[in-house]
Design a protein around this motif. Structure first.
Motif, mmCIF file in Angstrom:
data_model
loop_
_atom_site.group_PDB
_atom_site.id
_atom_site.type_symbol
_atom_site.label_atom_id
_atom_site.label_comp_id
_atom_site.label_asym_id
_atom_site.label_seq_id
_atom_site.Cartn_x
_atom_site.Cartn_y
_atom_site.Cartn_z
ATOM 1 N N VAL A 264 -8.254 -29.651 -35.305
ATOM 2 C CA VAL A 264 -8.282 -28.187 -35.337
ATOM 3 C C VAL A 264 -6.907 -27.626 -34.968
ATOM 4 C CG1 VAL A 264 -9.334 -26.129 -34.319
ATOM 5 C CG2 VAL A 264 -10.717 -28.188 -34.688
ATOM 6 N N VAL A 265 -6.305 -28.233 -33.951
ATOM 7 C CA VAL A 265 -5.047 -27.726 -33.421
ATOM 8 C C VAL A 265 -3.861 -28.196 -34.264
ATOM 9 C CG1 VAL A 265 -3.599 -27.619 -31.358
ATOM 10 C CG2 VAL A 265 -6.073 -27.698 -31.122
ATOM 11 N N ALA A 266 -4.006 -29.366 -34.890
ATOM 12 C CA ALA A 266 -2.887 -29.942 -35.621
ATOM 13 C C ALA A 266 -2.794 -29.468 -37.068
ATOM 14 C CB ALA A 266 -2.982 -31.472 -35.591
ATOM 15 N N CYS A 267 -3.888 -29.048 -37.649
ATOM 16 C CA CYS A 267 -3.891 -28.669 -39.071
ATOM 17 C C CYS A 267 -2.894 -27.533 -39.325
ATOM 18 C CB CYS A 267 -5.293 -28.241 -39.494
ATOM 19 S SG CYS A 267 -5.332 -27.428 -41.107
ATOM 20 N N GLY B 67 -3.904 -22.769 -33.189
ATOM 21 C CA GLY B 67 -2.607 -23.436 -33.143
ATOM 22 C C GLY B 67 -2.097 -23.648 -31.729
ATOM 23 N N SER B 68 -2.635 -22.877 -30.787
ATOM 24 C CA SER B 68 -2.210 -23.005 -29.395
ATOM 25 C C SER B 68 -3.230 -23.734 -28.540
ATOM 26 C CB SER B 68 -1.944 -21.618 -28.796
ATOM 27 O OG SER B 68 -0.891 -20.998 -29.481
ATOM 28 N N GLY B 69 -4.158 -24.400 -29.186
ATOM 29 C CA GLY B 69 -5.121 -25.205 -28.438
ATOM 30 C C GLY B 69 -6.352 -24.450 -27.993
ATOM 31 N N LYS B 70 -6.433 -23.165 -28.350
ATOM 32 C CA LYS B 70 -7.585 -22.375 -27.883
ATOM 33 C C LYS B 70 -8.625 -22.188 -28.974
ATOM 34 C CE LYS B 70 -4.653 -19.598 -24.916
ATOM 35 N NZ LYS B 70 -3.747 -18.534 -25.347
ATOM 36 N N ALA B 71 -9.706 -21.532 -28.612
ATOM 37 C CA ALA B 71 -10.754 -21.224 -29.576
ATOM 38 C C ALA B 71 -10.142 -20.505 -30.767
ATOM 39 C CB ALA B 71 -11.800 -20.328 -28.924
ATOM 40 N N PRO B 72 -10.529 -20.881 -31.992
ATOM 41 C CA PRO B 72 -10.012 -20.178 -33.168
ATOM 42 C C PRO B 72 -10.372 -18.689 -33.111
ATOM 43 C CG PRO B 72 -11.106 -22.208 -33.820
ATOM 44 C CD PRO B 72 -11.381 -22.016 -32.359
ATOM 45 N N ASP C 50 -11.005 -16.137 -39.068
ATOM 46 C CA ASP C 50 -12.020 -16.714 -39.947
ATOM 47 C C ASP C 50 -11.398 -17.561 -41.043
ATOM 48 O OD1 ASP C 50 -14.083 -15.612 -38.561
ATOM 49 O OD2 ASP C 50 -14.123 -13.775 -39.755
ATOM 50 N N ASN C 51 -10.082 -17.572 -41.105
ATOM 51 C CA ASN C 51 -9.424 -18.283 -42.194
ATOM 52 C C ASN C 51 -9.086 -19.738 -41.887
ATOM 53 O OD1 ASN C 51 -9.523 -15.912 -43.609
ATOM 54 N ND2 ASN C 51 -7.496 -15.250 -42.909
ATOM 55 N N VAL C 52 -9.447 -20.206 -40.707
ATOM 56 C CA VAL C 52 -9.120 -21.590 -40.384
ATOM 57 C C VAL C 52 -9.978 -22.549 -41.211
ATOM 58 C CG1 VAL C 52 -8.354 -21.091 -38.041
ATOM 59 C CG2 VAL C 52 -10.747 -21.673 -38.457
ATOM 60 N N ILE C 53 -9.466 -23.742 -41.407
ATOM 61 C CA ILE C 53 -10.211 -24.754 -42.165
ATOM 62 C C ILE C 53 -11.131 -25.549 -41.235
ATOM 63 C CG2 ILE C 53 -10.030 -26.851 -43.545
ATOM 64 C CD1 ILE C 53 -7.427 -25.867 -44.654
ATOM 65 N N LEU C 54 -10.595 -25.909 -40.085
ATOM 66 C CA LEU C 54 -11.359 -26.756 -39.171
ATOM 67 C C LEU C 54 -11.670 -26.007 -37.888
ATOM 68 C CD1 LEU C 54 -8.714 -29.453 -39.731
ATOM 69 C CD2 LEU C 54 -11.102 -29.987 -40.202
ATOM 70 N N ASP D 53 -30.713 -18.555 -27.480
ATOM 71 C CA ASP D 53 -31.960 -18.401 -28.208
ATOM 72 C C ASP D 53 -33.084 -18.504 -27.195
ATOM 73 O OD1 ASP D 53 -33.902 -18.214 -30.058
ATOM 74 O OD2 ASP D 53 -33.588 -20.206 -30.939
ATOM 75 N N GLY D 54 -33.836 -17.433 -27.034
ATOM 76 C CA GLY D 54 -34.934 -17.430 -26.074
ATOM 77 C C GLY D 54 -34.472 -17.758 -24.664
ATOM 78 N N GLY D 55 -33.308 -17.234 -24.278
ATOM 79 C CA GLY D 55 -32.831 -17.423 -22.915
ATOM 80 C C GLY D 55 -32.208 -18.778 -22.660
ATOM 81 N N LYS D 56 -32.106 -19.595 -23.726
ATOM 82 C CA LYS D 56 -31.497 -20.906 -23.547
ATOM 83 C C LYS D 56 -30.245 -21.027 -24.391
ATOM 84 C CE LYS D 56 -35.455 -23.502 -22.141
ATOM 85 N NZ LYS D 56 -36.643 -24.196 -22.529
ATOM 86 N N VAL D 57 -29.338 -21.871 -23.969
ATOM 87 C CA VAL D 57 -28.123 -22.094 -24.746
ATOM 88 C C VAL D 57 -28.510 -22.898 -25.980
ATOM 89 C CG1 VAL D 57 -25.840 -23.140 -24.757
ATOM 90 C CG2 VAL D 57 -26.728 -22.105 -22.655
ATOM 91 N N SER D 58 -28.323 -22.294 -27.163
ATOM 92 C CA SER D 58 -28.748 -23.006 -28.367
ATOM 93 C C SER D 58 -27.554 -23.569 -29.127
ATOM 94 C CB SER D 58 -29.552 -22.087 -29.277
ATOM 95 O OG SER D 58 -28.774 -20.955 -29.613
ATOM 96 N N LYS D 59 -26.387 -22.941 -28.952
ATOM 97 C CA LYS D 59 -25.216 -23.441 -29.665
ATOM 98 C C LYS D 59 -23.992 -23.272 -28.776
ATOM 99 C CE LYS D 59 -23.335 -23.447 -34.257
ATOM 100 N NZ LYS D 59 -22.965 -22.631 -35.398
ATOM 101 N N VAL D 60 -23.141 -24.280 -28.767
ATOM 102 C CA VAL D 60 -21.944 -24.244 -27.942
ATOM 103 C C VAL D 60 -20.754 -24.526 -28.855
ATOM 104 C CG1 VAL D 60 -20.733 -25.281 -25.985
ATOM 105 C CG2 VAL D 60 -23.234 -25.147 -25.967
ATOM 106 N N ASN D 61 -19.854 -23.564 -28.995
ATOM 107 C CA ASN D 61 -18.713 -23.763 -29.878
ATOM 108 C C ASN D 61 -17.415 -23.990 -29.109
ATOM 109 O OD1 ASN D 61 -20.443 -23.462 -31.995
ATOM 110 N ND2 ASN D 61 -19.923 -21.317 -32.350
ATOM 111 N N ASN D 62 -16.547 -24.763 -29.718
ATOM 112 C CA ASN D 62 -15.203 -25.102 -29.219
ATOM 113 C C ASN D 62 -15.217 -26.188 -28.142
ATOM 114 O OD1 ASN D 62 -14.379 -22.980 -30.876
ATOM 115 N ND2 ASN D 62 -14.537 -21.518 -29.208
ATOM 116 N N ALA D 63 -16.362 -26.443 -27.537
ATOM 117 C CA ALA D 63 -16.427 -27.521 -26.551
ATOM 118 C C ALA D 63 -16.535 -28.854 -27.283
ATOM 119 C CB ALA D 63 -17.623 -27.347 -25.637
ATOM 120 N N CYS D 64 -16.158 -29.933 -26.607
ATOM 121 C CA CYS D 64 -16.320 -31.249 -27.201
ATOM 122 C C CYS D 64 -17.776 -31.700 -27.046
ATOM 123 C CB CYS D 64 -15.381 -32.241 -26.527
ATOM 124 S SG CYS D 64 -15.895 -32.611 -24.843
#
Ligand code: SF4
Ligand code: SF4
Ligand code: SF4
Lengths: 152, 132, 414
Positions: A85-88, A100-105, A108-112, C23-34
């Motif tokens: 995500v960060v390297a693309c 690009g700076s390691g944070k959440a995108p 909406d135009n990012v690929i990954l 969703d219904g008071g629970k975490v249903s999706k987590v983005n950007n985390a590994c």
């Protein structure tokens, strides 16, 4: 399994022809066969279709299948580290201070991007390996610790 | 049914290096007592040459033992390109910890990274479970 | 719309850019985390039960019983802490003072010596934000962040653009990996991976120090002076270097001095910093909090106004020598993380666990008290692996109590 009708339900259903197809149903069929990409439908990018747009992006680039640029993500290997995500270079160009700076995108135009711990593709048509000015970019391949991304 | 079952399985000495695996840690976050965690933890990865030498087969189980413990784990060849003769890899888990020495020399730090064991074919024994 | 970001408590990196869906008071999706973070922030499959002697109990009864055990014990130990908020840690220290208990945390057999050296000022450190903005040489020694802290390279060290590192990783940064095995991180480092035999870390540390001092570096294993000097030179040329120290290095050193000597040498000829790869999300906070209170980072015993400190107060020695007669274990699972031959001593004494999930230890405990998961169900502050304090808020509501509150209630019963 997704079918054309399900896809059609998520399209604007106005038969506006901006995508170059005669009807939204025809565009749905083309989407299903990966002949076009979700982004080829301009009205879908309007705010009111945001939800549908996201749903479609999810349906149309399902994990594990080759996208139209030949990109395959082996989701079972992905650990969501975000290296790709960060390297693309496209992500960096589109979103220098987010992805690009390691944070959440933040664009909406990012690929990954990483969702629910696994990489997700969108805007794959923007990938540098694709289109008329294509180059052999391997940014997302060499940075992946688990070899989860592959091009065929 | 041959003579094999009456003979003691041959034993070999190896060292174990422990490592971390994100899929295993992820399984731990979901449930440290779950099957997936056990599936990913109770495994030893051996050098392919060693497996041949010790006549141990992929998919079988092995007994690992020393003065501190005895466990039965799954046996697999490692996917490392380079050989690592005499060294087996295991993820950190109750299984590898069962073999760590209790000798600390009073330092308060166990020798987690220096595990010496003998390995042998587990025949029909079941994989050790901590989930009773 | 402004996006709302949360903090992940999956590891000591405390990523602060997490987006969630409920969703219904629970975490249903987590983005950007590994992957690891997602597993932490979504509910555990087997939450801990509230029980006394294995039978279901009310929270109030469990708290009263826990207090009784601690009161009646001659020398109890309080242990864990790495997965607790700073407030919970402070409360636990109060409980230890009141009950004259031993107090130790997981750093005792993890990154303790390194954090201690940093807090005492004998090793130079920096923040991860500085690494992102400035670092050109990044060394992972005995660490495999791709498996332990999956976003380490992408969020701070190798891949992101930073203020003085605008041209990207290929041109601007060098990542080096030194380890006993070719880990996933080593693979990313490509030809900058230096494989060493087990227990050879000290030798290489000394060889590098020698190399940087103009002597011919020698080691007993198959790494020639040329190769060692090549590595030493990369370190020397760094504008801003950082060594990220993993457990592989810590465990193979008897003493931390060889590492301190290399750091000193590096700072004579170059500009180097060290960051410990702290595993649990607030392990470092526990070190800081106890240090503030007692001047020690771990391994203490409170007696009246006195504080005793030393290896004999470590949880490992206490159990090994059967010195303690009760244990309060907070957010930790020693039955799985300690050597089996030592952990088994816990079976002979009354154990109280405070944990969100059902663990090997909680199942053997006399009193098991379920807590809310910090990060998803309760907020607080924690100290990131580089010493930066991070505040976080809860993502969802819960009727489970946070560990800080449970400890306060136990304190009230004492
Ligand atoms: S090939 Fe290059 S442009 Fe395409 S997704 Fe990967 S990193 Fe991005
Ligand atoms: S680099 Fe690989 S493992 Fe990491 S997020 Fe991308 S695809 Fe997944
Ligand atoms: S690297 Fe650590 S803090 Fe960051 S998302 Fe993963 S588990 Fe959470």
């Amino acid at each position: 399994m997704t079918n054309a009708l399900e896809i059609y339900q998520l399209l604007p259903k106005t038969n506006c022809k901006q995508c170059g197809k005669a009807t939204c149903m025809a565009f749905a069929a083309a989407l299903l066969s990966r002949e076009v990409v979700v982004d080829d439908c301009p009205p879908l990018k309007e705010d009111k279709f945001k939800e549908n747009y996201e749903k479609l992006s999810e349906i149309i680039t399902p994990a594990g299948e080759a996208s139209e640029s030949g990109m395959i993500v082996h989701t079972e290997k992905c650990i969501g580290c975000g290296n790709c995500v960060v390297a693309c270079p496209v992500n960096v160009a589109e979103d220098p201070y987010g992805a690009g700076s390691g944070k959440a995108p933040t664009s909406d135009n990012v690929i990954l991007r990483v969702e629910d711990g696994v990489v997700r593709l969108s805007n794959v048509s923007q990938c540098r390996r694709f289109g008329k000015n294509k180059i052999l970019c391997n940014g997302c391949i060499v940075t992946c610790p688990t070899k989860a991304i592959e091009f065929v | 049914m041959g003579f094999g079952q009456f003979l003691k399985a041959p034993e070999y000495d190896i060292k174990i290096i422990t490592y971390r695996d994100v899929f295993q840690s992820t399984a731990l976050e979901s449930s440290g007592c779950g099957d997936e965690y056990a599936e990913r933890s109770a495994v030893i990865l051996l050098d392919k040459g060693d497996m041949k030498k010790m006549v141990l087969k992929d998919g079988r189980k092995a007994v690992l033992k020393n003065n501190f413990g005895r466990i039965v784990v799954h046996l697999r060849p490692s996917s490392y390109e380079e050989g690592h003769e005499g060294i087996g890899y295991m993820t950190n888990s109750p299984w590898s910890n069962a073999l760590v020495s209790s000798e600390t020399g009073g330092s308060g730090v166990p020798k987690f990274k220096m595990i010496k064991v003998s390995i042998s074919d587990a025949k029909d024994e079941k994989v050790t479970s901590f989930d009773e | 719309m402004e996006k709302e970001y949360y903090v992940c408590t999956g590891c000591g990196l405390l990523c602060d850019d997490i987006e969630i869906e409920l969703d219904g008071g629970k975490v249903s999706k987590v983005n950007n985390a590994c992957l690891k973070g997602v597993a932490r922030l979504k509910e555990c499959n087997r939450p801990a039960e509230c029980s006394i002697d294995g039978a279901p109990a009310s929270l109030d009864d469990a708290i009263i019983e826990a207090a009784r055990i601690l009161k009646e014990a001659d020398s109890p130990v309080i242990f864990g802490m790495g997965n607790s908020t700073s407030q919970a840690q402070k409360n636990a220290i109060e409980v230890a003072k009141r009950t004259g208990a031993y107090f130790d945390d997981t750093s005792s057999f993890c990154q303790g010596p390194v954090v201690e050296a940093i807090l005492e000022g004998s090793i130079r450190t920096c923040t991860l934000d500085e690494v992102k903005d400035k670092a050109d040489v990044i060394v992972y020694w005995g660490a495999d962040p791709s498996n332990s802290h999956p976003r380490h390279l992408s969020k701070y060290t190798y891949f992101p653009r930073g203020k003085e590192r605008q041209r990207g990783w290929e041109e601007d940064r060098t990542a080096i990996c030194i380890d006993v095995r070719k880990s996933d991180t080593a693979t990313i480092c490509g030809d900058k991976f230096y494989q060493i035999p087990p227990q050879a870390d000290e030798e290489l540390l000394n060889a590098l120090t020698n190399g940087l001092s103009g002597k011919v570096p020698k080691v007993s294993f198959g790494m020639g002076p040329k190769k060692i000097l090549e590595l030493a030179n990369m370190l020397k040329k760094a504008e801003f270097g950082v060594i990220c120290v993993g457990l592989g290095l810590v465990y193979s050193l008897e003493e931390i001095e060889p590492l301190v000597r290399l750091m000193d040498k590096l700072n004579e000829v170059s500009n180097f910093h060290l960051i410990p790869m702290v595993g649990q999300y607030n392990m470092r906070g526990s070190n800081h909090n106890l240090h503030e209170e007692t001047g020690y980072i771990n391994r203490v015993k409170f007696t009246g106004n006195d504080v005793e400190h030393g290896a004999h107060c470590s949880v490992v020695e206490l159990l090994r020598t059967r010195t303690v007669d009760a244990a309060l274990i907070i957010g930790s699972d020693p039955m799985s993380s300690l050597p089996g031959s030592i952990a088994k001593e816990l079976l002979d004494i009354p154990v109280i666990t405070i944990d969100p999930c059902n663990t090997l230890t909680s199942r053997k405990a006399k009193v098991s008290i379920p807590a809310a998961t910090a990060g998803s169900e309760c907020g607080g502050t924690a100290v990131r692996m580089d010493g930066v304090e991070v505040e976080f808020k809860a993502m969802t509501e819960t009727d489970r109590m946070c560990d800080a509150e449970i400890l306060e209630r136990i304190m009230g019963e004492l």
